[in-house]
Design a protein around this motif. Structure first.
Motif, short mmCIF file in Angstrom:
data_model
loop_
_atom_site.label_atom_id
_atom_site.label_comp_id
_atom_site.label_asym_id
_atom_site.label_seq_id
_atom_site.Cartn_x
_atom_site.Cartn_y
_atom_site.Cartn_z
N TYR A 38 53.57 44.03 61.77
CA TYR A 38 52.83 42.93 61.95
C TYR A 38 51.70 43.12 63.23
CZ TYR A 38 51.06 38.05 61.47
OH TYR A 38 50.62 37.16 61.38
N SER A 68 55.28 36.88 62.28
CA SER A 68 56.05 36.75 61.68
C SER A 68 57.41 36.80 62.00
CB SER A 68 55.90 38.52 62.49
OG SER A 68 56.06 39.09 63.97
N THR A 70 58.48 35.52 65.13
CA THR A 70 59.89 36.31 66.79
C THR A 70 60.43 35.13 67.44
OG1 THR A 70 57.70 37.78 66.79
CG2 THR A 70 58.92 37.70 68.78
N ASP A 86 52.73 28.07 59.83
CA ASP A 86 51.69 29.34 58.91
C ASP A 86 50.68 29.45 57.95
OD1 ASP A 86 51.42 31.93 61.52
OD2 ASP A 86 50.33 31.93 59.23
N ARG A 291 40.28 28.70 57.30
CA ARG A 291 40.31 27.68 57.30
C ARG A 291 41.70 28.34 58.87
NH1 ARG A 291 43.80 27.33 52.64
NH2 ARG A 291 45.40 26.99 54.07
C1 LIG Z 1 48.71 35.99 66.95
S1 LIG Z 1 49.81 35.31 65.71
C2 LIG Z 1 50.95 35.08 66.06
C3 LIG Z 1 52.91 35.80 66.24
C4 LIG Z 1 53.64 35.56 66.09
N1 LIG Z 1 53.44 34.97 67.55
C5 LIG Z 1 54.48 36.68 66.17
O1 LIG Z 1 55.31 37.07 67.25
O2 LIG Z 1 54.69 37.78 65.42
C6 LIG Z 1 48.61 33.50 64.76
C7 LIG Z 1 48.84 33.57 63.86
O3 LIG Z 1 48.61 32.25 63.95
C8 LIG Z 1 47.93 32.40 62.20
N2 LIG Z 1 46.71 31.45 61.91
C9 LIG Z 1 45.50 31.92 61.94
N3 LIG Z 1 45.29 30.31 61.51
C10 LIG Z 1 45.59 28.88 61.45
C11 LIG Z 1 46.18 28.05 60.98
N4 LIG Z 1 44.74 27.31 60.73
N5 LIG Z 1 46.87 27.23 61.34
C12 LIG Z 1 48.29 28.04 60.98
N6 LIG Z 1 48.82 29.09 61.16
C13 LIG Z 1 47.40 30.11 61.81
C14 LIG Z 1 48.13 33.57 61.51
O4 LIG Z 1 47.98 33.97 60.02
C15 LIG Z 1 48.84 34.31 62.68
O5 LIG Z 1 49.74 34.32 61.29
#
Ligand SMILES: C[S@@+](CC[C@H](N)C(=O)[O-])C[C@H]1O[C@@H](n2cnc3c(N)ncnc32)[C@H](O)[C@@H]1O
Length: 422
Positions: A38, A68, A70, A86, A291
């Motif tokens: 991821y 993912s 964590t 998510d 979104r």
């Molecule tokens: C930086 S990643 C998070 C990673 C996580 N901390 C990990 O360790 O796997 C940010 C996440 O925000 C989600 N995301 C983006 N826009 C979003 C929204 N409007 N609502 C909910 N989730 C959203 C993305 O799909 C992505 O999985």
């Protein structure tokens, strides 16, 4: 004055304001943390630190951008109730699969389906081939045959919404990219014109991944100590009654790393897997992108005027500078912080009094203008009645885990951990 960097393998419980840590431990993929490559996930050390410091066993820990999973996996192994949100279906599948309590029967059922796949003859199952316009640009015919065969065996031999189906579908998702023409090293899928890739055999890859993942489950039975609940939707419009119905108590701690402004397009990065798994159709992608936090999908009529003013002086100054160079980008940044404000408001209302929200962000550079993301988030949080109780930064050795926020000034190395109290 240069900051002293404190090298640690695990973050200490007491961290003083503005310390800079370097986390030297490479142990980031234990148990199911390594399932699916991821992009831009954070290291387990960060949520683990927050969970141990700001919650106790039986409490509810929420991650509103769970990616993912964590945070969720750390929470359930530390005997907290985990809740995740998510908007991306593949992320939710990964998070669920990583946090399930698997039974011995699940493992036997997975092994039976493994046998069917390893012994089966690769055949094209047309009805399982996703409908995307340029499929032959991404996959050779033998991969389309192999992937559709695996998918057909999984769907015909497992129950919908079962742990077994989710586990196998995640193995399939981890197989997709390796059997495509898309470059394996970049998180963003593209077919290189310079280096021709030879896609691997789907069954062989699938079986290898499945065996690795299954060994983790067999070796670590009993590690998941509490339950986990994951929902879709938008992190700026959380379905709070669904979360409350499930948790039956207020949230003690929220921990998250929101997407980075303008830096990483999850919809694009995960689309081959999402389309193969049947989560989304190609034609739905543009609407779906809108979104996404930090999205670039903004219509001209919106960005063709000056970016609105905010309450943060630092942000307003940065927006003005960016707008002079690039009107659209100014709006991308402005919208990101508006969305974050909504998210912070909603998390506040879910938290119990004295509860905490720990947000991990990195400062970035957009069009050569520094965006002090951590300062702006703190300004927003204070406006929403949070109190700042801790703030430090850390550097990561593992580049894959770090988010590329490369401005012309070079790669930004730190992430900031902002701890807020209600
Ligand atoms: C930086 S990643 C998070 C990673 C996580 N901390 C990990 O360790 O796997 C940010 C996440 O925000 C989600 N995301 C983006 N826009 C979003 C929204 N409007 N609502 C909910 N989730 C959203 C993305 O799909 C992505 O999985």
């Amino acid at each position: 004055m240069r900051q002293r960097i404190i090298k640690v393998t695990e973050l200490p419980e007491d961290t003083s304001f503005n310390s800079v840590f370097e986390i030297t431990s490479n142990n980031v993929n234990y148990y199911t943390h390594g399932f699916f490559k991821y992009p831009c996930k954070f290291i387990p050390h960060i949520p683990r630190w927050a969970i141990k410091k700001y919650s106790k066993e039986g409490d509810v820990v929420l991650d509103p951008f769970c990616g993912s999973g964590t945070t969720l996996l750390e929470a359930v192994t530390l005997n907290r109730i985990a809740a995740g949100i998510d908007f991306d279906p593949l992320s939710r599948l990964i998070s669920r699969t990583k946090t399930y309590k698997y039974t011995k029967k699940d493992i036997r059922d997975i092994e039976k389906i493994r046998e069917k796949i390893s012994k089966g003859k690769l055949e094209l199952y047309k009805e399982f081939v996703p409908d995307f316009s340029n499929i032959s640009h991404w996959f050779p015919p033998q991969s389309i045959r192999g992937l559709s065969f695996i998918k057909s065996v999984i769907l015909n031999n497992s129950n919908e919404k079962s742990r077994v189906r989710d586990f196998l579908m995640l193995c399939l998702a981890s197989t997709v990219r390796k059997c495509s023409f898309a470059d394996d090293t970049s998180p963003k899928p593209y077919v290189s014109k310079r280096i021709k890739k030879s896609p691997l055999n789907p069954s062989a890859v699938f079986i290898k991944i499945l065996d690795n993942y299954l060994n983790e489950l067999k070796d670590n039975q009993g590690l998941v100590k509490n339950k986990c609940f994951i929902i879709g939707g938008n992190a700026k419009k959380i379905n709070r009654s669904r979360i409350k119905n499930y948790t039956r108590q207020n949230v003690s701690l929220a921990v998250t790393s929101p997407p980075y402004i303008n830096a990483f397009d999850y919809v694009r990065s995960l689309r081959l897997e999402n389309i193969w798994l049947g989560h989304i159709q190609e034609k739905e992608i543009p609407a779906y992108k809108e979104r996404q936090f930090g999205t670039e999908a903004i219509p001209v009529r919106v960005y063709n005027k000056e970016a609105p003013s905010h309450f943060s002086v630092k942000l307003d100054m940065a927006l003005k500078e960016i707008y002079k160079k690039d009107g659209k980008r100014a709006f991308v940044v402005s919208r990101f912080f508006n969305d974050m404000q909504e998210n912070i408001k909603q998390v506040y209302s879910l938290l119990k009094n004295g509860g905490h929200y720990v947000i991990v962000v990195g400062n970035s550079q957009i069009r050569d203008v520094d965006i002090p993301t951590s300062d702006v988030i703190i300004d927003i949080a204070k406006k929403e009645n949070f109190r700042l109780v801790n703030l430090f930064s850390y550097r990561i050795k593992n580049r894959y885990l770090r988010i590329p926020r490369k401005g012309r000034g070079g790669l930004i190395k730190e992430d900031w951990v902002i701890a807020l109290e209600k």
